[in-house]
Design an enzyme around this catalytic site. Structure first.
Site, short mmCIF file in Angstrom:
data_model
loop_
_atom_site.label_atom_id
_atom_site.label_comp_id
_atom_site.label_asym_id
_atom_site.label_seq_id
_atom_site.Cartn_x
_atom_site.Cartn_y
_atom_site.Cartn_z
N ILE A 1 24.30 75.89 60.29
CA ILE A 1 24.55 75.82 61.74
C ILE A 1 24.66 74.35 62.14
CG2 ILE A 1 23.50 76.19 64.03
CD1 ILE A 1 22.28 78.80 62.90
N TRP B 1 35.58 94.81 55.07
CA TRP B 1 36.50 94.48 56.17
C TRP B 1 37.30 93.20 55.94
CZ3 TRP B 1 35.27 90.03 59.13
CH2 TRP B 1 33.99 89.50 58.91
N ASN C 1 22.36 80.52 59.03
CA ASN C 1 21.56 79.63 58.20
C ASN C 1 21.38 78.30 58.95
OD1 ASN C 1 21.81 77.15 56.36
ND2 ASN C 1 21.10 78.74 54.95
N TYR D 1 28.94 93.95 68.42
CA TYR D 1 28.12 93.24 67.42
C TYR D 1 26.67 93.73 67.46
CZ TYR D 1 32.09 89.95 67.54
OH TYR D 1 33.34 89.39 67.52
N LEU E 1 36.22 79.47 59.06
CA LEU E 1 35.78 79.04 57.72
C LEU E 1 36.29 80.00 56.64
CD1 LEU E 1 32.08 78.20 58.68
CD2 LEU E 1 33.97 76.59 58.37
N TRP F 1 35.58 96.61 74.37
CA TRP F 1 35.89 97.34 73.14
C TRP F 1 36.99 98.39 73.37
CZ3 TRP F 1 36.25 96.74 68.35
CH2 TRP F 1 36.31 97.81 67.46
P1 A2P Z 1 25.94 82.12 56.55
O1 A2P Z 1 25.76 82.91 57.81
O2 A2P Z 1 25.04 82.55 55.45
O3 A2P Z 1 25.95 80.63 56.77
P2 A2P Z 1 33.53 82.42 59.61
O4 A2P Z 1 32.88 81.55 60.64
O5 A2P Z 1 34.86 81.90 59.16
O6 A2P Z 1 33.57 83.85 60.00
O7 A2P Z 1 32.65 82.34 58.27
C1 A2P Z 1 31.36 82.84 58.24
C2 A2P Z 1 30.87 82.87 56.81
O8 A2P Z 1 30.80 81.54 56.29
C3 A2P Z 1 29.49 83.44 56.74
O9 A2P Z 1 29.42 84.17 55.53
C4 A2P Z 1 28.60 82.20 56.68
O10 A2P Z 1 27.43 82.49 55.96
C5 A2P Z 1 29.46 81.22 55.94
N1 A2P Z 1 29.26 79.82 56.35
C6 A2P Z 1 29.03 79.35 57.60
N2 A2P Z 1 28.96 78.01 57.61
C7 A2P Z 1 29.16 77.59 56.35
C8 A2P Z 1 29.23 76.31 55.73
N3 A2P Z 1 29.05 75.19 56.42
N4 A2P Z 1 29.44 76.28 54.38
C9 A2P Z 1 29.61 77.41 53.66
N5 A2P Z 1 29.57 78.65 54.20
C10 A2P Z 1 29.37 78.75 55.54
#
Ligand code: A2P
Length: 282
Positions: free
Chosen positions: A249, A199, A245, A27, A191, A58
């Protein structure tokens, strides 16, 4: 990741109450994660033992002699003495070397023949040396898990298997197998991940737009994201949502003040499409 955003996000996450941090050498932000943890320890907000940091081995580092030096490199970047969990990131190996994604002149990945059981023995040695408190795997299917579990002279079994898991990809069979063997499933992309076509398989619709998740959320004054996370933890799946964000978070942590009924859990389970967002075609 823009420089500094990981540092800020991890600090906000720790202030919010998160303690499990999922990282990896690939990362390229472990230095920021380590800095955030160390700053929060210096502030007196947390102690090192409050944090649960997961690092990952990795694909280019599967040969047994590379395992410990690779973990030591991660620890040096983090400036920490140990990781709480170290996992084999993927069951397939790439050619060792500086290239993270080694490819031949035709653009094909250059794989490397290794023995996963030998890699696992080197992981066990890292635990014995105190560099990792626990060891586990990621993206392993049942057959690959069985290879480790049935290894003659197995010293430690994997404590966890990190795999994609969410309402559209619920992993019922793997979850049951892991339950029987006391292996915790850590669900990534809880999410439904981002919509990054480089990807992510975007032919599967966006999880958080799902009408059932949104309708259930409305009842509890929660968002679809909170319902998706609650669903996973309620069925014993650890979640590692990603957000940079601050508001999201915090939102993703507000999942401990409500619970889903058995009927709602069944309704969400029925959303399973058995389609991955993260296909890992390599
Ligand atoms: P961001 O970083 O802008 O919040 P996952 O955890 O399934 O990999 O999903 C991550 C994605 O979901 C990121 O694009 C993140 O964007 C977004 N995300 C994280 N929390 C939320 C939320 N509560 N509502 C909508 N989108 C979210």
């Amino acid at each position: 990741t823009p420089k500094g955003s990981c540092l800020e996000s991890v600090k906000i996450a720790i202030d919010t109450g998160y303690r499990h941090i999922d990282g990896a050498f690939v990362y390229y932000n472990e230095h920021e994660v380590g800095q955030a943890i160390r700053e929060k320890i210096a502030e007196g907000k947390i102690k090192r033992e409050d944090i649960f940091y997961c690092g990952k081995l990795w694909n280019t580092c599967h040969p047994p002699e590379l395992v410990r030096p690779t973990l030591e490199k991660t620890l040096k970047i983090l400036q920490l003495d140990y990781v709480d969990l170290y996992i084999i990131e993927l069951p397939m190996a790439f050619k060792p070397g500086d290239a993270i994604y080694p490819k031949d002149e035709n653009g094909k990945f250059i794989y490397h023949e290794t023995n996963l059981c030998a890699t696992w023995e080197a992981m066990e040695a890292c635990k014995d040396a105190g560099l990792a408190k626990s060891i586990g795997v990621s993206n392993f299917n049942r057959r690959q898990l069985e290879m480790i579990l049935n290894k003659p002279g197995l010293k430690y079994k994997p404590v966890s298997n990190q795999v994609e898991c969410h309402p559209y990809f619920t992993q019922p069979k793997l979850l049951e197998f892991c339950r029987q063997h006391d292996i915790v499933i850590v669900g990534y992309s809880p999410l439904g991940t981002s919509r990054d076509e480089t990807w992510v398989n975007v032919s599967s619709p966006p999880l958080l737009k799902d009408p059932v998740l949104n309708a259930i959320g409305k009842k509890y004054n929660k968002t679809a994201a909170q319902v998706a996370l609650r669903f996973s933890i309620q069925r014993g799946v650890v979640v590692i949502p990603k957000s940079f964000n601050p508001q999201r978070i915090r939102e993703n942590f507000q999942i401990f003040d409500f619970s889903l009924t058995e009927k709602e859990m069944k309704e969400i389970e029925a959303l399973n499409k058995n389609v991955r967002y993260v296909e890992l075609l390599m």
